[in-house]
Design a protein around this motif. Structure first.
Motif, PDB file in Angstrom:
ATOM      1  N   PHE A 130       0.841  -1.197   0.000  1.00 14.67           N
ATOM      2  CA  PHE A 130       0.000   0.000   0.000  1.00 14.67           C
ATOM      3  C   PHE A 130       0.882   1.256   0.000  1.00 14.67           C
ATOM      4  CE2 PHE A 130      -3.013  -3.085   1.622  1.00 14.67           C
ATOM      5  CZ  PHE A 130      -4.248  -2.641   1.168  1.00 14.67           C
ATOM      6  N   LYS A 131       0.381   2.314  -0.623  1.00  7.39           N
ATOM      7  CA  LYS A 131       1.056   3.609  -0.585  1.00  7.39           C
ATOM      8  C   LYS A 131       0.530   4.347   0.647  1.00  7.39           C
ATOM      9  CE  LYS A 131       2.107   7.570  -3.575  1.00  7.39           C
ATOM     10  NZ  LYS A 131       1.712   8.319  -4.797  1.00  7.39           N
ATOM     11  N   ALA A 132       1.337   4.362   1.727  1.00  9.95           N
ATOM     12  CA  ALA A 132       0.859   4.855   3.028  1.00  9.95           C
ATOM     13  C   ALA A 132       1.512   6.175   3.416  1.00  9.95           C
ATOM     14  CB  ALA A 132       1.131   3.807   4.102  1.00  9.95           C
ATOM     15  N   CYS A 133       0.795   6.974   4.237  1.00  9.29           N
ATOM     16  CA  CYS A 133       1.318   8.262   4.704  1.00  9.29           C
ATOM     17  C   CYS A 133       0.718   8.591   6.066  1.00  9.29           C
ATOM     18  CB  CYS A 133       0.984   9.366   3.709  1.00  9.29           C
ATOM     19  SG  CYS A 133      -0.790   9.584   3.475  1.00  9.29           S
ATOM     20  N   LEU A 134       1.239   9.674   6.690  1.00 13.94           N
ATOM     21  CA  LEU A 134       0.810  10.071   8.030  1.00 13.94           C
ATOM     22  C   LEU A 134       0.464  11.560   8.075  1.00 13.94           C
ATOM     23  CD1 LEU A 134       3.643   8.213   9.963  1.00 13.94           C
ATOM     24  CD2 LEU A 134       1.208   7.695  10.208  1.00 13.94           C
ATOM     25  N   VAL A 135      -0.568  11.886   8.850  1.00 11.04           N
ATOM     26  CA  VAL A 135      -0.950  13.287   9.067  1.00 11.04           C
ATOM     27  C   VAL A 135      -0.973  13.527  10.569  1.00 11.04           C
ATOM     28  CG1 VAL A 135      -2.754  15.030   8.814  1.00 11.04           C
ATOM     29  CG2 VAL A 135      -2.368  13.366   6.973  1.00 11.04           C
ATOM     30  N   CYS A 136      -0.216  14.518  11.040  1.00 15.83           N
ATOM     31  CA  CYS A 136      -0.190  14.816  12.476  1.00 15.83           C
ATOM     32  C   CYS A 136      -1.177  15.940  12.787  1.00 15.83           C
ATOM     33  CB  CYS A 136       1.215  15.227  12.915  1.00 15.83           C
ATOM     34  SG  CYS A 136       1.293  15.615  14.676  1.00 15.83           S
ATOM     35  N   ALA A 137      -2.334  15.578  13.331  1.00 18.45           N
ATOM     36  CA  ALA A 137      -3.349  16.566  13.725  1.00 18.45           C
ATOM     37  C   ALA A 137      -3.352  16.764  15.238  1.00 18.45           C
ATOM     38  CB  ALA A 137      -4.726  16.112  13.250  1.00 18.45           C
ATOM     39  N   ILE A 157       8.207   6.850   5.697  1.00 20.58           N
ATOM     40  CA  ILE A 157       6.797   7.092   5.397  1.00 20.58           C
ATOM     41  C   ILE A 157       6.573   8.598   5.215  1.00 20.58           C
ATOM     42  CG2 ILE A 157       4.426   6.889   6.265  1.00 20.58           C
ATOM     43  CD1 ILE A 157       5.595   4.178   5.725  1.00 20.58           C
ATOM     44  N   PRO A 158       5.960   9.058   4.110  1.00 20.46           N
ATOM     45  CA  PRO A 158       5.669  10.493   3.920  1.00 20.46           C
ATOM     46  C   PRO A 158       4.734  10.992   5.033  1.00 20.46           C
ATOM     47  CG  PRO A 158       5.400   9.291   1.858  1.00 20.46           C
ATOM     48  CD  PRO A 158       5.553   8.260   2.941  1.00 20.46           C
ATOM     49  N   TYR A 159       4.904  12.257   5.434  1.00 24.88           N
ATOM     50  CA  TYR A 159       4.098  12.794   6.537  1.00 24.88           C
ATOM     51  C   TYR A 159       3.716  14.242   6.265  1.00 24.88           C
ATOM     52  CZ  TYR A 159       8.536  14.932   7.813  1.00 24.88           C
ATOM     53  OH  TYR A 159       9.706  15.651   7.780  1.00 24.88           O
ATOM     54  N   TYR A 160       2.703  14.717   7.020  1.00 27.90           N
ATOM     55  CA  TYR A 160       2.253  16.112   6.905  1.00 27.90           C
ATOM     56  C   TYR A 160       1.938  16.637   8.299  1.00 27.90           C
ATOM     57  CZ  TYR A 160      -0.488  20.242   5.718  1.00 27.90           C
ATOM     58  OH  TYR A 160      -0.952  21.543   5.626  1.00 27.90           O
ATOM     59  N   GLY A 161       2.319  17.854   8.560  1.00 31.73           N
ATOM     60  CA  GLY A 161       2.018  18.486   9.839  1.00 31.73           C
ATOM     61  C   GLY A 161       2.382  19.951   9.782  1.00 31.73           C
ATOM     62  N   SER A 162       2.166  20.674  10.877  1.00 30.90           N
ATOM     63  CA  SER A 162       2.475  22.108  10.900  1.00 30.90           C
ATOM     64  C   SER A 162       2.969  22.510  12.288  1.00 30.90           C
ATOM     65  CB  SER A 162       1.240  22.928  10.532  1.00 30.90           C
ATOM     66  OG  SER A 162       1.504  24.310  10.668  1.00 30.90           O
ATOM     67  N   LEU A 163       4.013  23.329  12.302  1.00 27.07           N
ATOM     68  CA  LEU A 163       4.534  23.841  13.570  1.00 27.07           C
ATOM     69  C   LEU A 163       3.867  25.162  13.944  1.00 27.07           C
ATOM     70  CD1 LEU A 163       8.342  23.095  13.061  1.00 27.07           C
ATOM     71  CD2 LEU A 163       6.798  21.947  14.661  1.00 27.07           C
ATOM     72  N   THR A 170      -8.064  21.999  10.876  1.00 33.33           N
ATOM     73  CA  THR A 170      -7.475  22.546   9.644  1.00 33.33           C
ATOM     74  C   THR A 170      -6.304  21.683   9.170  1.00 33.33           C
ATOM     75  OG1 THR A 170      -8.100  24.783  10.309  1.00 33.33           O
ATOM     76  CG2 THR A 170      -6.396  24.578   8.611  1.00 33.33           C
ATOM     77  N   VAL A 171      -5.422  21.301  10.115  1.00 30.18           N
ATOM     78  CA  VAL A 171      -4.256  20.470   9.771  1.00 30.18           C
ATOM     79  C   VAL A 171      -4.717  19.134   9.199  1.00 30.18           C
ATOM     80  CG1 VAL A 171      -2.208  19.288  10.662  1.00 30.18           C
ATOM     81  CG2 VAL A 171      -2.799  21.558  11.535  1.00 30.18           C
ATOM     82  N   ALA A 172      -5.689  18.522   9.851  1.00 34.60           N
ATOM     83  CA  ALA A 172      -6.187  17.211   9.405  1.00 34.60           C
ATOM     84  C   ALA A 172      -6.771  17.312   8.003  1.00 34.60           C
ATOM     85  CB  ALA A 172      -7.232  16.688  10.384  1.00 34.60           C
ATOM     86  N   ARG A 173      -7.606  18.339   7.767  1.00 34.05           N
ATOM     87  CA  ARG A 173      -8.258  18.505   6.462  1.00 34.05           C
ATOM     88  C   ARG A 173      -7.228  18.745   5.357  1.00 34.05           C
ATOM     89  NH1 ARG A 173     -10.949  22.809   7.375  1.00 34.05           N
ATOM     90  NH2 ARG A 173     -12.917  21.924   8.115  1.00 34.05           N
ATOM     91  N   GLU A 174      -6.286  19.661   5.627  1.00 37.42           N
ATOM     92  CA  GLU A 174      -5.263  19.984   4.627  1.00 37.42           C
ATOM     93  C   GLU A 174      -4.388  18.767   4.303  1.00 37.42           C
ATOM     94  OE1 GLU A 174      -3.116  23.290   6.235  1.00 37.42           O
ATOM     95  OE2 GLU A 174      -4.662  24.771   5.692  1.00 37.42           O
ATOM     96  N   GLY A 175      -3.995  18.024   5.343  1.00 39.52           N
ATOM     97  CA  GLY A 175      -3.153  16.851   5.147  1.00 39.52           C
ATOM     98  C   GLY A 175      -3.839  15.769   4.330  1.00 39.52           C
ATOM     99  N   VAL A 176      -5.099  15.478   4.686  1.00 37.87           N
ATOM    100  CA  VAL A 176      -5.863  14.442   3.972  1.00 37.87           C
ATOM    101  C   VAL A 176      -6.099  14.848   2.521  1.00 37.87           C
ATOM    102  CG1 VAL A 176      -8.099  13.270   3.840  1.00 37.87           C
ATOM    103  CG2 VAL A 176      -6.940  13.487   6.048  1.00 37.87           C
ATOM    104  N   ASP A 177      -6.473  16.110   2.293  1.00 36.75           N
ATOM    105  CA  ASP A 177      -6.700  16.592   0.923  1.00 36.75           C
ATOM    106  C   ASP A 177      -5.430  16.476   0.081  1.00 36.75           C
ATOM    107  OD1 ASP A 177      -9.288  17.143   1.547  1.00 36.75           O
ATOM    108  OD2 ASP A 177      -9.023  19.313   1.798  1.00 36.75           O
TER     109      ASP A 177
END
Length: 537
Positions: A130-137, A157-163, A170-177
């Motif tokens: 599977f092509k998997a990734c992570l979002v830090c909300a 593993i590719p990831y998305y988050g914001s400092l 907002t972080v969750a929505r942006e990361g998933v999109d």
């Protein structure tokens, strides 16, 4: 591991009964009592234990047994079946599909191990194609994003988050999109937890759910909370309506048995259990396989999955075995593959009978002994590695040179070569079976009809030589390491004694090789020694 202790106690109770010369109702009552004691010690709810006791006793009614019935087999089956019922939620979890975006949201209290488990799960799916990734909300806990970033980088593993962004929705929505546009198949969203169940936590969970619309919500639960797991899972269920649970920290939790059985009582499927701190310490939970492994019967399905996910390169070795050949290099490659499989205790639990035989064997000690054997091979010349081992008999001075170069003893080199000889002889015996396996695999690959392929796979399985996906057969490898014997019987407490366990492979050779089985391998007592390479000759 406490759950292993539980398994040993249950196993011992059943084994004592089946060995008893007078298998009567009184002896049966004693066994049931011992099993219930062991479950209560593991923090399983007393009411659940009482129900289990009643069910086992009703399954084996001595007064109504027909003449000639195998009482031992009947009792073993009753114990196995009732233990499976105890941990079975009777509810199927969501199964992610390839080719589409599957959003998985994590919830749970702080400290349960959510962030680490997110990475473990992403890695588990990635290893299976599977092509998997992570979002830090998780914007509540300081350092949450840094932790996820470090874990994800380590697991590749590719990831998305914001400092800077403080709104978790907002972080969750942006990361998933973002990851949906990039066609990721597994998108795991890590959310914040609290030290206790609070209204703010539940409100946040609902808002994130509405924003990302997850296909599955998983609650992560600390296994050490025991019977409190039921109340906690019910509280989260009412708010987040999660569809599955992952129980963490089962490697040292005395209350692990309580957590697993309590969650099962809520009819929510447990999808994985965390068995340690490393990225590979995540095991898929299936009631039958869990109880099978708990009772020392192994989990061959789990082992096969594990080996497939590692993508071990065994083409040359399998080609040699098909030709009836097994070189010293093949032995070295197999030792290296065993090292890649993870802790020896984890692997042993998947192999029928081996978990009990290892007892309290230390992972570090077993790993060091395997490494010393690899050092011996590394001190050989190319000619020696590709040989059948006879040149060492003809020129014993080679063993002295190798022992010096590897920092081991001549006795250890002799023992390694003896083990190689056993496995080479087994390869000769397996030559015909491997040829049949390759023919059957060829037949599978040459047919498009799904039903025909399934039939061919069943034929492979019945031969004991095949496995889905065309991967090298683990059963053959285990036969190779264990001499191919079958030691299970209906009266034993090992794999052969329990339903579905099959005949327990003879693992004596493998255990000698790893340093188990009564004092370890001769000459392996000294743990010192370097890993220098001997003079090439």
């Amino acid at each position: 591991m406490v759950l292993q202790d539980l398994g040993r106690k249950i196993n011992a109770a059943v084994a004592d009964l089946t060995r008893s010369p007078n298998l009567d109702e009184k002896a049966f009552e004693g066994m049931v009592k011992d099993i219930c004691h062991a479950l209560i010690e593991a923090d399983v709810n007393v009411k659940l234990v009482a129900t289990l006791r009643k069910s086992i006793k009703s399954s084996v009614n001595f007064s109504n047994l027909a003449p000639g019935v195998n009482k031992k087999r009947l009792i073993q089956k009753a114990v196995f079946d009732e233990l499976v019922k105890l941990v079975d939620p009777h509810n199927e979890p969501y199964k992610p599909k390839k080719g589409k975006s599957n959003v998985i949201m994590f919830v749970g209290l702080q400290g349960a191990g959510k962030t680490t488990t997110c990475t473990k799960l992403a890695r588990w799916y990635a290893a299976r194609g599977f092509k998997a990734c992570l979002v830090c909300a998780d914007t509540f806990r300081a350092g949450a994003f840094d932790q996820l970033k470090q874990n994800a980088t380590k697991a590749k593993i590719p990831y998305y988050g914001s400092l800077t962004q403080t709104d978790p929705v907002t972080v969750a929505r942006e990361g998933v999109d973002k990851f949906k546009k990039e066609r990721f198949e597994i998108i795991i969203v890590d959310t914040s937890g609290r030290h206790r169940q609070e209204k703010d936590l539940f409100d946040e969970m609902v808002q994130i759910q509405e924003a990302v619309r997850p296909d599955q919500t998983i609650m992560v639960m600390d296994g050490s909370i025991g019977q409190q797991a039921e109340a906690q899972s019910r509280a989260f269920k009412e708010t987040a309506d999660f569809g599955a649970i992952i129980i963490t920290k089962t490697d040292g939790a005395a209350a692990g048995g309580g957590a697993i059985s309590a969650v099962a009582a809520t009819h929510t499927p447990i999808v994985f259990i965390g068995t340690g701190e490393h990225l590979l310490d995540l095991e898929r939970f299936a009631p039958k396989q869990f109880i099978s492994k708990l009772l020392g019967m192994g989990d061959m399905q789990g082992l096969v999955e594990h080996v497939q996910s590692l993508k071990l390169d065994q083409k040359d070795t399998m080609k040699h075995i098909a030709e009836g050949v097994f070189t010293v290099r093949d032995l070295r490659d197999q030792l290296s593959n065993i090292m890649k499989m993870g802790p020896l205790s984890k692997m042993a639990g998947m192999i029928p009978g081996l978990g009990n035989m290892m007892g309290g064997m230390d992972d570090e000690e077993g790993s060091l002994k395997l490494k010393r054997m690899i050092y011996i091979c590394d001190s050989m010349t190319e000619k020696e590695l590709d040989s059948n081992g006879l040149l060492f008999t003809e020129q014993p001075s080679r063993m002295t040179r190798i022992a010096r170069g590897s920092g081991t003893s001549v006795r250890e080199v002799e023992d390694l070569l003896t083990q190689h000889k056993v496995m080479a002889n087994m390869a000769k015996k397996m030559k015909g079976g491997m040829a049949n396996m390759q023919k059957a695999q060829g037949a599978m690959q040459g047919r498009n009809n799904k039903q025909q392929m399934e039939t061919a796979q069943k034929k492979l399985a019945s031969m004991g030589q095949g496995m889905p996906g065309g991967m090298p057969d683990m059963a053959s490898m285990m036969k190779m390491f264990g001499g191919g014997g079958g030691a299970g019987g209906a009266g034993g407490a090992g794999a052969g004694g329990f339903p579905g366990g099959g005949g327990m492979p003879d693992m004596a050779s493998m255990m000698k090789m790893m340093g188990g089985m009564g004092g370890g391998m001769p000459g392996m007592g000294g743990m010192g020694g370097g890993r220098g390479r001997g003079k090439r000759g």
